[in-house]
Design a protein around this motif. Structure first.
Motif, mmCIF file in Angstrom:
data_model
loop_
_atom_site.group_PDB
_atom_site.id
_atom_site.type_symbol
_atom_site.label_atom_id
_atom_site.label_comp_id
_atom_site.label_asym_id
_atom_site.label_seq_id
_atom_site.Cartn_x
_atom_site.Cartn_y
_atom_site.Cartn_z
ATOM 1 N N ALA A 164 4.490 -10.850 0.646
ATOM 2 C CA ALA A 164 4.954 -9.460 0.755
ATOM 3 C C ALA A 164 4.044 -8.660 1.685
ATOM 4 O O ALA A 164 4.518 -7.895 2.530
ATOM 5 C CB ALA A 164 5.027 -8.810 -0.622
ATOM 6 N N CYS A 165 2.751 -8.848 1.543
ATOM 7 C CA CYS A 165 1.793 -8.156 2.410
ATOM 8 C C CYS A 165 1.923 -8.650 3.843
ATOM 9 O O CYS A 165 1.941 -7.859 4.782
ATOM 10 C CB CYS A 165 0.383 -8.375 1.882
ATOM 11 S SG CYS A 165 -0.879 -7.504 2.822
ATOM 12 N N LEU A 214 -3.783 -6.856 -6.289
ATOM 13 C CA LEU A 214 -4.897 -7.694 -5.844
ATOM 14 C C LEU A 214 -5.170 -8.755 -6.894
ATOM 15 O O LEU A 214 -5.029 -8.509 -8.096
ATOM 16 C CB LEU A 214 -6.156 -6.856 -5.643
ATOM 17 C CG LEU A 214 -6.168 -5.897 -4.460
ATOM 18 C CD1 LEU A 214 -7.405 -5.017 -4.530
ATOM 19 C CD2 LEU A 214 -6.121 -6.655 -3.152
ATOM 20 N N ARG A 215 -5.576 -9.919 -6.442
ATOM 21 C CA ARG A 215 -5.938 -10.992 -7.380
ATOM 22 C C ARG A 215 -7.112 -10.541 -8.239
ATOM 23 O O ARG A 215 -7.960 -9.773 -7.777
ATOM 24 C CB ARG A 215 -6.341 -12.242 -6.617
ATOM 25 C CG ARG A 215 -5.196 -12.866 -5.874
ATOM 26 C CD ARG A 215 -5.665 -14.175 -5.221
ATOM 27 N NE ARG A 215 -4.570 -14.794 -4.520
ATOM 28 C CZ ARG A 215 -3.641 -15.549 -5.094
ATOM 29 N NH1 ARG A 215 -3.691 -15.774 -6.377
ATOM 30 N NH2 ARG A 215 -2.668 -16.079 -4.381
ATOM 31 N N PRO A 216 -7.188 -11.021 -9.463
ATOM 32 C CA PRO A 216 -8.320 -10.657 -10.326
ATOM 33 C C PRO A 216 -9.639 -11.052 -9.682
ATOM 34 O O PRO A 216 -9.740 -12.104 -9.052
ATOM 35 C CB PRO A 216 -8.080 -11.472 -11.598
ATOM 36 C CG PRO A 216 -6.651 -11.865 -11.562
ATOM 37 C CD PRO A 216 -6.257 -11.915 -10.112
ATOM 38 N N ASP A 244 -4.872 -13.395 1.421
ATOM 39 C CA ASP A 244 -5.331 -14.200 0.285
ATOM 40 C C ASP A 244 -5.752 -13.335 -0.900
ATOM 41 O O ASP A 244 -5.884 -13.851 -2.005
ATOM 42 C CB ASP A 244 -6.499 -15.095 0.697
ATOM 43 C CG ASP A 244 -6.086 -16.159 1.696
ATOM 44 O OD1 ASP A 244 -4.887 -16.494 1.752
ATOM 45 O OD2 ASP A 244 -6.964 -16.651 2.422
ATOM 46 N N TRP A 245 -5.984 -12.064 -0.687
ATOM 47 C CA TRP A 245 -6.443 -11.181 -1.767
ATOM 48 C C TRP A 245 -5.306 -10.754 -2.685
ATOM 49 O O TRP A 245 -5.541 -10.233 -3.761
ATOM 50 C CB TRP A 245 -7.089 -9.923 -1.207
ATOM 51 C CG TRP A 245 -8.168 -10.152 -0.215
ATOM 52 C CD1 TRP A 245 -8.978 -11.239 -0.102
ATOM 53 C CD2 TRP A 245 -8.553 -9.272 0.830
ATOM 54 N NE1 TRP A 245 -9.845 -11.079 0.950
ATOM 55 C CE2 TRP A 245 -9.605 -9.875 1.543
ATOM 56 C CE3 TRP A 245 -8.110 -8.022 1.223
ATOM 57 C CZ2 TRP A 245 -10.214 -9.276 2.614
ATOM 58 C CZ3 TRP A 245 -8.721 -7.421 2.312
ATOM 59 C CH2 TRP A 245 -9.768 -8.041 2.995
ATOM 60 N N PHE A 246 -4.073 -10.943 -2.246
ATOM 61 C CA PHE A 246 -2.924 -10.441 -2.991
ATOM 62 C C PHE A 246 -2.261 -11.522 -3.826
ATOM 63 O O PHE A 246 -2.203 -12.684 -3.429
ATOM 64 C CB PHE A 246 -1.896 -9.825 -2.028
ATOM 65 C CG PHE A 246 -2.400 -8.568 -1.388
ATOM 66 C CD1 PHE A 246 -2.199 -7.339 -1.992
ATOM 67 C CD2 PHE A 246 -3.099 -8.609 -0.195
ATOM 68 C CE1 PHE A 246 -2.683 -6.180 -1.418
ATOM 69 C CE2 PHE A 246 -3.580 -7.456 0.392
ATOM 70 C CZ PHE A 246 -3.372 -6.238 -0.213
ATOM 71 N N VAL A 298 -15.373 -11.642 2.564
ATOM 72 C CA VAL A 298 -14.262 -10.718 2.789
ATOM 73 C C VAL A 298 -13.954 -10.626 4.280
ATOM 74 O O VAL A 298 -12.797 -10.690 4.692
ATOM 75 C CB VAL A 298 -14.571 -9.316 2.210
ATOM 76 C CG1 VAL A 298 -13.539 -8.300 2.649
ATOM 77 C CG2 VAL A 298 -14.641 -9.372 0.691
ATOM 78 N N LEU A 299 -14.980 -10.493 5.097
ATOM 79 C CA LEU A 299 -14.775 -10.322 6.529
ATOM 80 C C LEU A 299 -14.346 -11.618 7.215
ATOM 81 O O LEU A 299 -13.721 -11.582 8.262
ATOM 82 C CB LEU A 299 -16.051 -9.777 7.183
ATOM 83 C CG LEU A 299 -16.478 -8.394 6.706
ATOM 84 C CD1 LEU A 299 -17.770 -7.977 7.403
ATOM 85 C CD2 LEU A 299 -15.394 -7.361 6.918
#
Length: 70
Positions: free
Chosen positions: A36-37, A58-60, A29-31, A22-23
């Motif tokens: 849009a983000c 958020l992506r599954p 990439d999470w969306f 995550v960091l």
């Protein structure tokens, strides 16, 4: 731009990723619709807005088989 500085254990679980992943990665990439983000963050960064809101999904991840509304 788009780097995560902190993630709690619940967020890691939702994404199905380790804290290190995550960091290290880009938050865009999470969306599901990453552009849009990215556009919203870029507009805030350029001071087009002092604050803004974004409805996105958020992506599954590990806990969810479908996109998670945020």
């Amino acid at each position: 731009m788009g780097q995560c500085l902190f993630a709690n254990a619940s967020f890691e679980s939702v994404l199905g990723l380790s804290r290190r992943s995550v960091l290290r990665g880009s938050m865009f990439d999470w969306f599901v619709v990453r552009i849009a983000c990215a556009i919203t963050v870029l507009a805030v960064r350029r001071n087009d807005y002092s604050t803004t809101g974004l409805s996105a999904a958020l992506r599954p991840g590990a806990l969810h088989g479908e996109p998670l509304p945020t």
